[in-house]
Design an enzyme around this catalytic site. Sequence first.
Site, PDB file in Angstrom:
ATOM      1  N   THR A  72      -4.009   0.771  -6.602  1.00 47.36           N
ATOM      2  CA  THR A  72      -4.331  -0.538  -5.361  1.00 47.36           C
ATOM      3  C   THR A  72      -5.840  -0.527  -5.912  1.00 47.36           C
ATOM      4  O   THR A  72      -6.113  -0.470  -6.898  1.00 47.36           O
ATOM      5  CB  THR A  72      -4.431   0.518  -4.788  1.00 47.36           C
ATOM      6  OG1 THR A  72      -4.374  -0.333  -3.277  1.00 47.36           O
ATOM      7  CG2 THR A  72      -5.337   1.629  -4.018  1.00 47.36           C
ATOM      8  N   THR A  90       6.934  -1.764   2.511  1.00 46.81           N
ATOM      9  CA  THR A  90       7.852  -2.631   1.960  1.00 46.81           C
ATOM     10  C   THR A  90       9.563  -2.752   1.766  1.00 46.81           C
ATOM     11  O   THR A  90      10.694  -3.389   1.615  1.00 46.81           O
ATOM     12  CB  THR A  90       7.502  -3.215   0.662  1.00 46.81           C
ATOM     13  OG1 THR A  90       8.245  -1.763   0.265  1.00 46.81           O
ATOM     14  CG2 THR A  90       5.807  -3.417   1.010  1.00 46.81           C
ATOM     15  N   GLN A 134      -2.381   6.455  -0.105  1.00 54.39           N
ATOM     16  CA  GLN A 134      -2.047   6.228  -1.669  1.00 54.39           C
ATOM     17  C   GLN A 134      -2.066   7.670  -2.259  1.00 54.39           C
ATOM     18  O   GLN A 134      -2.270   8.434  -1.756  1.00 54.39           O
ATOM     19  CB  GLN A 134      -2.286   4.752  -2.729  1.00 54.39           C
ATOM     20  CG  GLN A 134      -2.312   3.835  -2.014  1.00 54.39           C
ATOM     21  CD  GLN A 134      -2.984   3.204  -0.797  1.00 54.39           C
ATOM     22  OE1 GLN A 134      -4.335   3.390  -0.445  1.00 54.39           O
ATOM     23  NE2 GLN A 134      -2.321   2.297   0.194  1.00 54.39           N
ATOM     24  N   ASN A 193      -1.631  -1.522   3.152  1.00 50.80           N
ATOM     25  CA  ASN A 193      -0.056  -1.020   2.291  1.00 50.80           C
ATOM     26  C   ASN A 193       0.234   0.349   2.062  1.00 50.80           C
ATOM     27  O   ASN A 193       1.172   0.442   1.795  1.00 50.80           O
ATOM     28  CB  ASN A 193      -1.126  -1.221   0.930  1.00 50.80           C
ATOM     29  CG  ASN A 193      -2.156  -0.561   0.942  1.00 50.80           C
ATOM     30  OD1 ASN A 193      -2.747  -0.382   1.748  1.00 50.80           O
ATOM     31  ND2 ASN A 193      -3.063  -0.921  -0.343  1.00 50.80           N
ATOM     32  N   ALA A 194       0.117   0.919   2.726  1.00 52.71           N
ATOM     33  CA  ALA A 194       0.307   2.193   3.589  1.00 52.71           C
ATOM     34  C   ALA A 194       0.372   2.395   3.957  1.00 52.71           C
ATOM     35  O   ALA A 194       1.348   1.053   5.493  1.00 52.71           O
ATOM     36  CB  ALA A 194      -1.235   2.826   3.885  1.00 52.71           C
ATOM     37  N   LYS A 210       1.994  12.574   3.498  1.00 49.66           N
ATOM     38  CA  LYS A 210       0.603  12.859   3.711  1.00 49.66           C
ATOM     39  C   LYS A 210       0.187  12.443   5.282  1.00 49.66           C
ATOM     40  O   LYS A 210      -0.250  13.383   6.166  1.00 49.66           O
ATOM     41  CB  LYS A 210      -0.234  11.540   3.440  1.00 49.66           C
ATOM     42  CG  LYS A 210      -0.745  11.720   1.798  1.00 49.66           C
ATOM     43  CD  LYS A 210      -1.584  10.967   1.201  1.00 49.66           C
ATOM     44  CE  LYS A 210      -0.534   9.137   1.544  1.00 49.66           C
ATOM     45  NZ  LYS A 210       0.580   8.883   0.492  1.00 49.66           N
ATOM     46  N   LYS A 252       9.472  17.964   0.374  1.00 44.22           N
ATOM     47  CA  LYS A 252      10.032  17.455   0.149  1.00 44.22           C
ATOM     48  C   LYS A 252      11.543  18.039  -1.521  1.00 44.22           C
ATOM     49  O   LYS A 252      11.837  18.473  -1.570  1.00 44.22           O
ATOM     50  CB  LYS A 252      11.033  16.264  -0.373  1.00 44.22           C
ATOM     51  CG  LYS A 252       9.767  15.351   0.309  1.00 44.22           C
ATOM     52  CD  LYS A 252       9.858  13.489  -0.085  1.00 44.22           C
ATOM     53  CE  LYS A 252      10.575  13.013   0.667  1.00 44.22           C
ATOM     54  NZ  LYS A 252      10.730  11.834   0.208  1.00 44.22           N
ATOM     55  N   ARG A 312      11.102  -0.844  -0.662  1.00 43.09           N
ATOM     56  CA  ARG A 312      11.405  -1.241  -1.969  1.00 43.09           C
ATOM     57  C   ARG A 312      12.103   0.119  -2.596  1.00 43.09           C
ATOM     58  O   ARG A 312      11.518   1.081  -1.764  1.00 43.09           O
ATOM     59  CB  ARG A 312      10.456  -2.143  -2.676  1.00 43.09           C
ATOM     60  CG  ARG A 312      10.001  -3.344  -2.669  1.00 43.09           C
ATOM     61  CD  ARG A 312       8.728  -3.600  -3.436  1.00 43.09           C
ATOM     62  NE  ARG A 312       7.362  -2.700  -3.554  1.00 43.09           N
ATOM     63  CZ  ARG A 312       6.268  -2.843  -3.804  1.00 43.09           C
ATOM     64  NH1 ARG A 312       6.157  -3.170  -4.892  1.00 43.09           N
ATOM     65  NH2 ARG A 312       5.521  -2.131  -3.543  1.00 43.09           N
ATOM     66  N   PRO A 313      13.506   0.476  -3.054  1.00 43.06           N
ATOM     67  CA  PRO A 313      13.533   1.459  -4.279  1.00 43.06           C
ATOM     68  C   PRO A 313      12.019   1.660  -4.804  1.00 43.06           C
ATOM     69  O   PRO A 313      11.649   1.223  -5.614  1.00 43.06           O
ATOM     70  CB  PRO A 313      14.393   1.485  -4.605  1.00 43.06           C
ATOM     71  CG  PRO A 313      14.310  -0.703  -4.420  1.00 43.06           C
ATOM     72  CD  PRO A 313      13.330  -1.079  -4.506  1.00 43.06           C
TER      73      PRO A 313
HETATM   74  P1  GDP Z   1       3.149   9.380   2.610  1.00 44.00           P
HETATM   75  O1  GDP Z   1       3.034   7.581   2.654  1.00 44.00           O
HETATM   76  O2  GDP Z   1       2.766  10.228   2.065  1.00 44.00           O
HETATM   77  O3  GDP Z   1       2.513   9.205   4.603  1.00 44.00           O
HETATM   78  O4  GDP Z   1       4.610   9.482   3.037  1.00 44.00           O
HETATM   79  P2  GDP Z   1       5.287   8.241   3.164  1.00 44.00           P
HETATM   80  O5  GDP Z   1       5.891   8.556   4.714  1.00 44.00           O
HETATM   81  O6  GDP Z   1       5.267   6.788   2.585  1.00 44.00           O
HETATM   82  O7  GDP Z   1       6.705   8.689   2.843  1.00 44.00           O
HETATM   83  C1  GDP Z   1       7.265  10.313   2.700  1.00 44.00           C
HETATM   84  C2  GDP Z   1       8.631  10.614   3.660  1.00 44.00           C
HETATM   85  O8  GDP Z   1       9.743  11.825   3.041  1.00 44.00           O
HETATM   86  C3  GDP Z   1       8.954  10.075   4.657  1.00 44.00           C
HETATM   87  O9  GDP Z   1      10.239   9.596   4.440  1.00 44.00           O
HETATM   88  C4  GDP Z   1       8.425  11.363   5.067  1.00 44.00           C
HETATM   89  O10 GDP Z   1       9.616  11.590   6.517  1.00 44.00           O
HETATM   90  C5  GDP Z   1       9.431  12.234   4.769  1.00 44.00           C
HETATM   91  N1  GDP Z   1       9.054  13.760   3.971  1.00 44.00           N
HETATM   92  C6  GDP Z   1       8.157  14.501   4.590  1.00 44.00           C
HETATM   93  N2  GDP Z   1       8.092  15.585   4.280  1.00 44.00           N
HETATM   94  C7  GDP Z   1       9.773  15.644   4.013  1.00 44.00           C
HETATM   95  C8  GDP Z   1       9.941  16.871   3.198  1.00 44.00           C
HETATM   96  O11 GDP Z   1       9.785  17.518   3.151  1.00 44.00           O
HETATM   97  N3  GDP Z   1      11.672  17.173   2.743  1.00 44.00           N
HETATM   98  C9  GDP Z   1      12.434  15.559   3.172  1.00 44.00           C
HETATM   99  N4  GDP Z   1      13.870  16.134   3.209  1.00 44.00           N
HETATM  100  N5  GDP Z   1      11.457  14.243   3.781  1.00 44.00           N
HETATM  101  C10 GDP Z   1      10.414  14.343   3.034  1.00 44.00           C
HETATM  102  P1  IMO Z   2       0.928   5.037   1.078  1.00 45.04           P
HETATM  103  O1  IMO Z   2      -0.519   5.718   1.998  1.00 45.04           O
HETATM  104  C1  IMO Z   2       3.102   4.483  -2.324  1.00 45.04           C
HETATM  105  C2  IMO Z   2       1.078   0.809  -4.708  1.00 45.04           C
HETATM  106  C3  IMO Z   2       1.645  -0.182  -4.824  1.00 45.04           C
HETATM  107  C4  IMO Z   2       1.483  -1.072  -6.312  1.00 45.04           C
HETATM  108  C5  IMO Z   2       0.107  -0.842  -6.571  1.00 45.04           C
HETATM  109  C6  IMO Z   2      -1.067  -1.950  -5.730  1.00 45.04           C
HETATM  110  O2  IMO Z   2       1.826   4.529   1.874  1.00 45.04           O
HETATM  111  O3  IMO Z   2       2.066   6.286   0.746  1.00 45.04           O
HETATM  112  P2  IMO Z   2      -1.795  -3.150  -3.343  1.00 45.04           P
HETATM  113  O4  IMO Z   2      -0.684  -3.474  -1.973  1.00 45.04           O
HETATM  114  O5  IMO Z   2      -2.361  -1.592  -2.925  1.00 45.04           O
HETATM  115  O6  IMO Z   2      -2.801  -4.476  -3.919  1.00 45.04           O
HETATM  116  O7  IMO Z   2      -0.441  -3.062  -4.985  1.00 45.04           O
HETATM  117  O8  IMO Z   2      -0.206   0.486  -5.696  1.00 45.04           O
HETATM  118  N1  IMO Z   2       1.040   1.268  -3.516  1.00 45.04           N
HETATM  119  C7  IMO Z   2       1.340   2.360  -2.728  1.00 45.04           C
HETATM  120  N2  IMO Z   2       2.571   3.182  -3.256  1.00 45.04           N
HETATM  121  N3  IMO Z   2       2.243   4.148  -1.514  1.00 45.04           N
HETATM  122  C8  IMO Z   2       1.216   3.486  -0.845  1.00 45.04           C
HETATM  123  O9  IMO Z   2       0.656   3.875   0.127  1.00 45.04           O
HETATM  124  C9  IMO Z   2       0.384   2.478  -1.201  1.00 45.04           C
HETATM  125  N4  IMO Z   2      -0.262   1.701  -1.544  1.00 45.04           N
HETATM  126  C10 IMO Z   2      -0.432   0.814  -3.002  1.00 45.04           C
HETATM  127  O10 IMO Z   2       3.662  -0.072  -4.764  1.00 45.04           O
HETATM  128  O11 IMO Z   2       1.884  -0.500  -7.770  1.00 45.04           O
HETATM  129 MG    MG Z   3       3.716   5.941   2.268  1.00 39.51          MG
END
Ligand code: GDP
Ligand code: IMO
Ligand code: MG
Length: 436
Positions: free
Chosen positions: A243, A305, A228, A38-39, A16, A335, A307-308
């Site tokens: 959440t 966090t 989320q 949490n995000a 996002k 991705k 976390r994997p």
């Molecule tokens: P969000 O919470 O939805 O904003 O997503 P996150 O930032 O938590 O996780 C998405 C991850 O994928 C981040 O490390 C981004 O930099 C990465 N990402 C986003 N789009 C792409 C893509 O098209 N390819 C790859 N390889 N990584 C991407």
């Molecule tokens: P973004 O915006 C992925 C998950 C947690 C847990 C559940 C409840 O980066 O996509 P909470 O702390 O909200 O009470 O946890 O929701 N969770 C997410 N998983 N991306 C997130 O945010 C999350 N925010 C909360 O891992 O399973």
């Molecule tokens: Mg995220």
Amino acid sequence: MSVVIVVGAQWGDEGKGKVVDLFTERADTVVRYGGGANAGHTLVIEGKKLVTHLVPSGVCHPGKSCVLGDGMVIDPHTLLEEIADCQSRGLLMRNELLIGLGAHVILPYHKLLDGLREDRGATTGRAIGTTRRGIGPAYEAKAARKGVRMRDLEKPARVRELVAANLDEMIPLILHLGGTAPSKAEVAKWIDDALAAGDKLRPYSGDAGRHVARTIAAGKHVLFEGAQGCLLDLDHGTYPYVTSSSTIAAGACQSAGIGPTQIDTVVGITKAYATRVGEGPFPTEIKGEAGERLRIAGGEFGATTGRPRRCGWLDLPALRMGVRLSGMGSLALTKLDVLANLGEVSVCVAYKLDGKELDEPPTDPEDIARAEPVFTKFPGWTKLPSECRDVTDLPAPARAYVDTIQRMAGVPFCLVSHGPDRTETIRLIDPFAAAI
Ligand code: GDP
Ligand code: IMO
Ligand code: MG
């Protein structure tokens, strides 16, 4: 004028942040709605990475207004750290941030309770796998009408009274869960710290709802940034493994206080595969070494966090549910590059349960656990060209994969992302311009 909502179509972390950053080029105001720290939303611009937790992901576009909606739960210390980080990069230097005074404040006892419940859950098999950021307890206080709001931080006596009333009820629970009751001095420090943070945040705080309504009325483009994903929605997600807020598109109206008739379109974000962090059903999860290979290829470790993330194949029934819940007009696929070199790619096209084929997941978590995903396999591809500006630049198997998912999801793709950087994007539809 266009009002566009960006929402996660899966279990969060769909990309996002990257998409909101791209769409902000066309927006005047970006409004983060729902949730709190949490995000973790990642932006990569010319190789430099920024992770936002509370500040909207439009922050890298100077001069655009970034709003934190009233429906959020805000840890004031995390927000101050994030503002300082942004300012050290030359961002948020003008009047670009507006924090809704109606947003609720996360206090240390919310985080304490969240952590104690998770620790207890680990021994009873009832853990949710939360981010331990205090999100659930803060929303509980809000629903119980005992929460401290950003506007309360102007009134020290009120904050003291609210905190005392909250702790009065919470201390027996903290003790029951094996925690230690905070000392008077500790509580006094929590309050003083929150008030001091409130003083620093006051210049950025105001009536977010009216600001957004006026911006829309002035005919400007407004972008709402969801946190989320739809399947983590409190009402419609895989409850109880969700959440505590409304993560679907409707949450944008609720958080900002605008009517649904103001929204022009909703863009859902989905990875080309699936991930989930924390507990809860995940029928397409790939266990073992193959799952680990996907995790490494996608860098699937939590942005908040560390976390994997659990990794699996794309789940079309779950995606269709997200499309329905948020009324998505289009999807951004992210991705796609990660699936290169992994051999054949599978996609779950339906579920089988008690002899019936389902095109959306069952609603009862026990049924989800029993349901059998029906997979279709696609030939893999080894690598995407470094310059990929159009779907015709994709290798034939990747193109076939994209075309099939688009058809089966039932809505068009507005963009395809093939790398974390802004430039690694195939743009197909501008949601601010098109009627989708
Ligand atoms: P969000 O919470 O939805 O904003 O997503 P996150 O930032 O938590 O996780 C998405 C991850 O994928 C981040 O490390 C981004 O930099 C990465 N990402 C986003 N789009 C792409 C893509 O098209 N390819 C790859 N390889 N990584 C991407
Ligand atoms: P973004 O915006 C992925 C998950 C947690 C847990 C559940 C409840 O980066 O996509 P909470 O702390 O909200 O009470 O946890 O929701 N969770 C997410 N998983 N991306 C997130 O945010 C999350 N925010 C909360 O891992 O399973
Ligand atoms: Mg995220």
